[in-house]
Motif scaffolding. Structure first.
Motif, PDB file in Angstrom:
ATOM      1  N   HIS A  43      -9.580  18.887  19.595  1.00 39.90           N
ATOM      2  CA  HIS A  43      -8.201  18.729  20.040  1.00 39.90           C
ATOM      3  C   HIS A  43      -8.138  18.031  21.404  1.00 39.90           C
ATOM      4  O   HIS A  43      -7.286  17.165  21.632  1.00 39.90           O
ATOM      5  CB  HIS A  43      -7.490  20.074  20.090  1.00 39.90           C
ATOM      6  CG  HIS A  43      -6.022  19.951  20.302  1.00 39.90           C
ATOM      7  ND1 HIS A  43      -5.200  19.294  19.428  1.00 39.90           N
ATOM      8  CD2 HIS A  43      -5.231  20.372  21.309  1.00 39.90           C
ATOM      9  CE1 HIS A  43      -3.957  19.323  19.878  1.00 39.90           C
ATOM     10  NE2 HIS A  43      -3.951  19.968  21.025  1.00 39.90           N
ATOM     11  N   ALA A  44      -9.045  18.389  22.291  1.00 38.04           N
ATOM     12  CA  ALA A  44      -9.089  17.728  23.598  1.00 38.04           C
ATOM     13  C   ALA A  44      -9.374  16.235  23.433  1.00 38.04           C
ATOM     14  O   ALA A  44      -8.796  15.401  24.136  1.00 38.04           O
ATOM     15  CB  ALA A  44     -10.133  18.388  24.491  1.00 38.04           C
ATOM     16  N   GLN A  96      -6.162  14.620  22.261  1.00 34.99           N
ATOM     17  CA  GLN A  96      -5.221  14.509  23.378  1.00 34.99           C
ATOM     18  C   GLN A  96      -5.619  13.341  24.291  1.00 34.99           C
ATOM     19  O   GLN A  96      -4.771  12.558  24.713  1.00 34.99           O
ATOM     20  CB  GLN A  96      -5.185  15.806  24.184  1.00 34.99           C
ATOM     21  CG  GLN A  96      -4.483  16.941  23.462  1.00 34.99           C
ATOM     22  CD  GLN A  96      -4.474  18.190  24.305  1.00 34.99           C
ATOM     23  OE1 GLN A  96      -5.472  18.882  24.427  1.00 34.99           O
ATOM     24  NE2 GLN A  96      -3.324  18.459  24.904  1.00 34.99           N
ATOM     25  N   GLU A  97      -6.900  13.247  24.569  1.00 38.91           N
ATOM     26  CA  GLU A  97      -7.418  12.205  25.452  1.00 38.91           C
ATOM     27  C   GLU A  97      -7.226  10.805  24.852  1.00 38.91           C
ATOM     28  O   GLU A  97      -6.735   9.895  25.529  1.00 38.91           O
ATOM     29  CB  GLU A  97      -8.909  12.476  25.693  1.00 38.91           C
ATOM     30  CG  GLU A  97      -9.639  11.451  26.511  1.00 38.91           C
ATOM     31  CD  GLU A  97     -11.131  11.757  26.591  1.00 38.91           C
ATOM     32  OE1 GLU A  97     -11.915  10.805  26.564  1.00 38.91           O
ATOM     33  OE2 GLU A  97     -11.509  12.953  26.681  1.00 38.91           O
ATOM     34  N   GLY A 132      -3.162  10.762  23.033  1.00 41.76           N
ATOM     35  CA  GLY A 132      -2.018  11.319  23.740  1.00 41.76           C
ATOM     36  C   GLY A 132      -1.312  12.398  22.932  1.00 41.76           C
ATOM     37  O   GLY A 132      -0.122  12.642  23.094  1.00 41.76           O
ATOM     38  N   LEU A 133      -2.050  13.059  22.064  1.00 41.07           N
ATOM     39  CA  LEU A 133      -1.480  14.107  21.222  1.00 41.07           C
ATOM     40  C   LEU A 133      -1.026  15.289  22.086  1.00 41.07           C
ATOM     41  O   LEU A 133      -1.756  15.711  22.980  1.00 41.07           O
ATOM     42  CB  LEU A 133      -2.529  14.572  20.214  1.00 41.07           C
ATOM     43  CG  LEU A 133      -2.057  15.136  18.901  1.00 41.07           C
ATOM     44  CD1 LEU A 133      -1.280  14.095  18.100  1.00 41.07           C
ATOM     45  CD2 LEU A 133      -3.236  15.625  18.090  1.00 41.07           C
ATOM     46  N   PRO A 134       0.163  15.819  21.838  1.00 48.37           N
ATOM     47  CA  PRO A 134       0.627  16.981  22.615  1.00 48.37           C
ATOM     48  C   PRO A 134      -0.240  18.215  22.368  1.00 48.37           C
ATOM     49  O   PRO A 134      -0.851  18.361  21.302  1.00 48.37           O
ATOM     50  CB  PRO A 134       2.045  17.220  22.089  1.00 48.37           C
ATOM     51  CG  PRO A 134       2.439  15.966  21.399  1.00 48.37           C
ATOM     52  CD  PRO A 134       1.173  15.346  20.899  1.00 48.37           C
ATOM     53  N   ALA A 135      -0.270  19.103  23.328  1.00 44.32           N
ATOM     54  CA  ALA A 135      -1.095  20.313  23.239  1.00 44.32           C
ATOM     55  C   ALA A 135      -0.768  21.156  22.018  1.00 44.32           C
ATOM     56  O   ALA A 135      -1.658  21.747  21.402  1.00 44.32           O
ATOM     57  CB  ALA A 135      -0.925  21.140  24.511  1.00 44.32           C
ATOM     58  N   LYS A 162       0.169  20.201  19.070  1.00 43.53           N
ATOM     59  CA  LYS A 162      -0.095  19.521  17.794  1.00 43.53           C
ATOM     60  C   LYS A 162      -1.532  19.746  17.343  1.00 43.53           C
ATOM     61  O   LYS A 162      -2.312  18.817  17.199  1.00 43.53           O
ATOM     62  CB  LYS A 162       0.199  18.020  17.914  1.00 43.53           C
ATOM     63  CG  LYS A 162       1.642  17.705  18.062  1.00 43.53           C
ATOM     64  CD  LYS A 162       2.379  18.044  16.792  1.00 43.53           C
ATOM     65  CE  LYS A 162       3.838  17.699  16.912  1.00 43.53           C
ATOM     66  NZ  LYS A 162       4.590  18.124  15.771  1.00 43.53           N
ATOM     67  N   ARG A 163      -1.866  20.983  17.110  1.00 46.44           N
ATOM     68  CA  ARG A 163      -3.220  21.316  16.655  1.00 46.44           C
ATOM     69  C   ARG A 163      -3.123  21.822  15.217  1.00 46.44           C
ATOM     70  O   ARG A 163      -2.597  22.898  14.966  1.00 46.44           O
ATOM     71  CB  ARG A 163      -3.838  22.381  17.549  1.00 46.44           C
ATOM     72  CG  ARG A 163      -5.286  22.692  17.176  1.00 46.44           C
ATOM     73  CD  ARG A 163      -5.838  23.855  17.958  1.00 46.44           C
ATOM     74  NE  ARG A 163      -5.666  23.681  19.389  1.00 46.44           N
ATOM     75  CZ  ARG A 163      -6.633  23.810  20.282  1.00 46.44           C
ATOM     76  NH1 ARG A 163      -7.848  24.119  19.905  1.00 46.44           N
ATOM     77  NH2 ARG A 163      -6.379  23.666  21.561  1.00 46.44           N
ATOM     78  N   TYR A 177       6.145  12.268  20.085  1.00 45.69           N
ATOM     79  CA  TYR A 177       4.973  11.613  20.684  1.00 45.69           C
ATOM     80  C   TYR A 177       4.784  10.277  19.987  1.00 45.69           C
ATOM     81  O   TYR A 177       5.335  10.045  18.904  1.00 45.69           O
ATOM     82  CB  TYR A 177       3.704  12.484  20.577  1.00 45.69           C
ATOM     83  CG  TYR A 177       3.292  12.811  19.164  1.00 45.69           C
ATOM     84  CD1 TYR A 177       2.372  12.018  18.490  1.00 45.69           C
ATOM     85  CD2 TYR A 177       3.798  13.922  18.519  1.00 45.69           C
ATOM     86  CE1 TYR A 177       1.993  12.325  17.188  1.00 45.69           C
ATOM     87  CE2 TYR A 177       3.423  14.240  17.224  1.00 45.69           C
ATOM     88  CZ  TYR A 177       2.521  13.422  16.564  1.00 45.69           C
ATOM     89  OH  TYR A 177       2.135  13.731  15.283  1.00 45.69           O
TER      90      TYR A 177
END
Length: 123
Positions: A22-23, A26-27, A30-33, A35-36, A119
């Motif tokens: 997930h990190a 995101q990196e 640019g996925l929001p926190a 959105k897992r 997003y």
């Protein structure tokens, strides 16, 4: 995202792998926190046949089309970097990305191309 591996090896790693993947998303994207969406598939040895070692892990990513080649390569690199920090060798991790047009998804009762995402996909 679907992560497949040997049951006894994958199960203890689920929280750390989920965090690492997930990190990386995101990196790179640019996925929001929040959105897992991860599914972990721990398989017994007799149902996971492969010529690799105990740590062999397959990470399958299904996403909307629209991310650039550069963003996808950044994601792959970030996954390898973050899984290496968990003790997984690059040879033990296989990543595939499958892209599908938004109109081919159904999410929360509407086609994906009508869904308000919050997003960007075109990164």
């Amino acid at each position: 995202m679907v992560v497949t591996g040997l049951a006894g090896t994958l199960e203890p790693r689920v929280p750390a792998l989920s965090e690492a993947i997930h990190a990386a998303a995101q990196e790179a994207f640019g996925l929001p926190a929040e959105k897992r969406f991860h599914r972990f598939v721990p398989l017994p040895r007799e149902l996971f046949l492969h010529p690799r070692g105990e740590d062999y892990t397959i990470i399958e990513v299904s996403m909307f089309t629209g991310r650039t080649t550069q963003a996808k390569k950044a994601f792959v690199a970030a996954v390898y970097r973050r899984t290496a920090a968990l003790g997984l060798a690059a040879e033990d991790v296989e990543i595939t990305i499958t892209e599908t047009p938004r109109e081919n998804w159904g999410i929360r009762g509407v086609p994906g191309d009508e869904l308000e995402l919050g997003y960007r996909v075109d990164v």
